[in-house]
Design an enzyme around this catalytic site. Structure first.
Site, PDB file in Angstrom:
ATOM      1  N   SER A  99       1.514  -9.834  -0.659  1.00 22.53           N
ATOM      2  CA  SER A  99       1.196  -8.405  -0.563  1.00 22.53           C
ATOM      3  C   SER A  99       1.569  -7.755   0.766  1.00 22.53           C
ATOM      4  O   SER A  99       1.802  -6.552   0.821  1.00 22.53           O
ATOM      5  CB  SER A  99      -0.298  -8.197  -0.835  1.00 22.53           C
ATOM      6  OG  SER A  99      -1.074  -9.039  -0.005  1.00 22.53           O
ATOM      7  N   GLU A 153      -9.690   6.137   3.619  1.00 20.80           N
ATOM      8  CA  GLU A 153     -10.426   5.086   4.295  1.00 20.80           C
ATOM      9  C   GLU A 153      -9.438   3.953   4.552  1.00 20.80           C
ATOM     10  O   GLU A 153      -8.418   3.872   3.898  1.00 20.80           O
ATOM     11  CB  GLU A 153     -11.544   4.562   3.389  1.00 20.80           C
ATOM     12  CG  GLU A 153     -11.121   3.516   2.338  1.00 20.80           C
ATOM     13  CD  GLU A 153     -10.162   4.019   1.257  1.00 20.80           C
ATOM     14  OE1 GLU A 153     -10.051   5.261   1.099  1.00 20.80           O
ATOM     15  OE2 GLU A 153      -9.517   3.197   0.581  1.00 20.80           O
ATOM     16  N   LYS A 172       0.792  -1.230   0.000  1.00 19.75           N
ATOM     17  CA  LYS A 172       0.000   0.000   0.000  1.00 19.75           C
ATOM     18  C   LYS A 172       0.826   1.282   0.000  1.00 19.75           C
ATOM     19  O   LYS A 172       0.419   2.285  -0.575  1.00 19.75           O
ATOM     20  CB  LYS A 172      -0.925   0.020   1.219  1.00 19.75           C
ATOM     21  CG  LYS A 172      -1.937  -1.109   1.237  1.00 19.75           C
ATOM     22  CD  LYS A 172      -3.320  -0.598   0.922  1.00 19.75           C
ATOM     23  CE  LYS A 172      -4.305  -1.715   0.668  1.00 19.75           C
ATOM     24  NZ  LYS A 172      -4.357  -2.760   1.715  1.00 19.75           N
TER      25      LYS A 172
HETATM   26  C1  LIG Z   1      -5.172  -3.895   1.653  1.00 16.39           C
HETATM   27  C2  LIG Z   1      -4.474  -5.154   1.448  1.00 16.39           C
HETATM   28  C3  LIG Z   1      -4.867  -6.051   0.433  1.00 16.39           C
HETATM   29  C4  LIG Z   1      -6.083  -5.847  -0.427  1.00 16.39           C
HETATM   30  O1  LIG Z   1      -6.068  -4.706  -1.222  1.00 16.39           O
HETATM   31  P1  LIG Z   1      -5.808  -4.777  -2.788  1.00 16.39           P
HETATM   32  O2  LIG Z   1      -6.104  -3.396  -3.231  1.00 16.39           O
HETATM   33  O3  LIG Z   1      -6.736  -5.790  -3.352  1.00 16.39           O
HETATM   34  O4  LIG Z   1      -4.394  -5.150  -2.988  1.00 16.39           O
HETATM   35  C5  LIG Z   1      -4.120  -7.185   0.240  1.00 16.39           C
HETATM   36  N1  LIG Z   1      -3.051  -7.458   1.009  1.00 16.39           N
HETATM   37  C6  LIG Z   1      -2.653  -6.638   2.001  1.00 16.39           C
HETATM   38  C7  LIG Z   1      -1.471  -7.006   2.816  1.00 16.39           C
HETATM   39  C8  LIG Z   1      -3.353  -5.462   2.253  1.00 16.39           C
HETATM   40  O5  LIG Z   1      -2.947  -4.657   3.248  1.00 16.39           O
END
Ligand SMILES: *Cc1c(COP(=O)(O)O)cnc(C)c1O
Length: 395
Positions: free
Chosen positions: A377, A107, A85
């Site tokens: 992620s 948000e 993010k």
């Molecule tokens: C917010 C988040 C997501 C989901 O958001 P996307 O916009 O779909 O990437 C996935 N993994 C992590 C670690 C997050 O913090």
């Protein structure tokens, strides 16, 4: 394609008062990305502050235990603040300052985007307010404290399902009143144009790095790239570099919650009964809704995937069958989480654990000389309370 649309999905469905602001963001984003000194500043922050490029790591013990394809992890969990993010938040915060704005709002679901925005605000000396559902505040309390430490104000949202959808509503309401000095930092590839395109652009560095890294390591493109899909930013970020390579299978994994036959899930593109195209938060895309078109509340063990809508480009990519969408249930995600902890010494975010969970099923179907890349992620420190609750343990 029509401006702001991905096939029939996307668009700019916003109140009249926000249209000039959206057009301003669109113009400024174009100018910003064409301005060499702005882009150099962004690139140097990504490198020196964020820790990019993030590594592409060969998960040998996970690979061995499954006996199938070689599994690589794109280590987005190693970004500053612990998830992908921040790459988008830094880009949008720089853009906001470029536009002369002094205040950021956002948000947040899991809290990761809130933390990333609060971090960028502290770094650039901007005021910051984060809207967050009270259900999410309860399950992500360490992130709430982090945002406070970073100087941001967290505003609890107690309406609707008290999660991400409701937090977006409140943030939009704030923005309509404060557009003159405020930029709304969308956390995913969602919302009215130009946000889905802008967030994709900022996150596309994940795919660019991954493509180069896998070619250096293996000499060929991967067989399959797997990412979890909440709003869809980490997924579109990594997929974007492979979309033209028709032989590379792209798989998005949604939150299956308690299973997709009932209502306790967030599977929008997996042909669950109550998912239909509709308008939510500024764009036309698949949305979970009831018989009367009321937005349905969702459930997932991971706050970051717990959202009724999905970025419009994913609806388009699903429609043209370029990306396959599947799901992992809460229980499967916990299994993915545990596997990565025990086999690789990596505590993954519960969101990312959905991509790992699908890989546990998928890898054994493939040959040993094929490769899978998981977009990891984020890291899972924020999730240890949820996991302990699920496993019936106390911390
Ligand atoms: C917010 C988040 C997501 C989901 O958001 P996307 O916009 O779909 O990437 C996935 N993994 C992590 C670690 C997050 O913090």
């Amino acid at each position: 394609m029509k401006k702001g649309y991905f096939g029939k999905f996307g668009g700019m469905f916003a109140p009249e008062t926000l249209m000039p602001a959206l057009e301003e963001v669109e113009r400024a984003f174009k100018a910003f990305t064409n301005d060499t000194s702005c882009m150099q500043h962004y690139a140097s922050l990504l490198k020196e502050y964020n820790g990019r490029p993030t590594p592409l790591y060969f998960a040998s013990r996970l690979t061995e235990s499954l006996g199938g394809a070689k599994i690589y992890l794109k280590r987005e969990d190693l970004n500053h603040t612990g998830a992908h993010k921040i790459t988008n938040a830094l880009g949008q915060a720089l853009l906001a300052r470029y536009m002369g704005k002094t205040r950021l709002i956002a948000e947040t679901g899991a809290g990761q985007h809130g933390v990333a925005t609060a971090t960028a605000a502290a770094l650039l000396g901007m005021e910051c307010k984060i809207y967050m559902g009270t259900v999410d505040i309860a399950r992500q309390r360490s992130n709430v404290f982090r945002m406070n430490l970073l100087g941001a104000k967290v505003v609890p949202v107690d309406s609707g399902g008290k999660t991400l959808k409701d937090a977006v509503n409140e943030a939009m309401r704030d923005w309509t009143k404060t557009v003159r000095n405020t930029h709304y930092v969308f956390g995913s590839a969602l919302g009215p144009y130009p946000f889905p395109t802008m967030v994709r652009t900022f996150q596309s560095i994940i795919g660019k790095e991954t493509r180069q890294q896998i070619l250096e390591k293996t000499g060929s493109l991967p067989h399959e790239v797997i990412a979890c899909v909440g709003g869809g930013s980490n997924a579109i970020g990594i997929f974007s570099a492979f979309i033209e390579d028709k032989d590379v299978i792209l798989t998005g994994v949604e939150a299956g919650g308690h299973g997709i036959d009932g209502k306790k899930h967030a599977a929008r593109l997996c042909k669950s009964k109550h998912s239909r195209p509709g308008i939510l938060h500024g764009s036309y895309s698949y949305v979970l809704q009831d018989e009367n078109g009321q937005i349905a509340d969702t459930h997932s063990i991971s706050a970051g995937l717990d959202y009724s809508g999905i970025g419009p480009e994913h609806s388009y990519l699903s429609g043209i069958k370029r990306v396959n969408y599947t799901y992992a249930t809460d229980e499967e995600a916990i299994r993915g989480f545990t596997a990565l902890c025990e086999l690789e010494g990596i505590i993954p975010a519960l969101e990312s654990s959905h991509a790992v969970a699908y890989t546990l099923k998928r890898s054994p179907q493939l040959a040993k000389n094929q490769t899978i890349i998981i977009n990891l992620s984020g890291r899972g420190d924020k999730d240890i309370f949820s996991v302990a609750d699920y496993l019936g343990k106390s911390i």
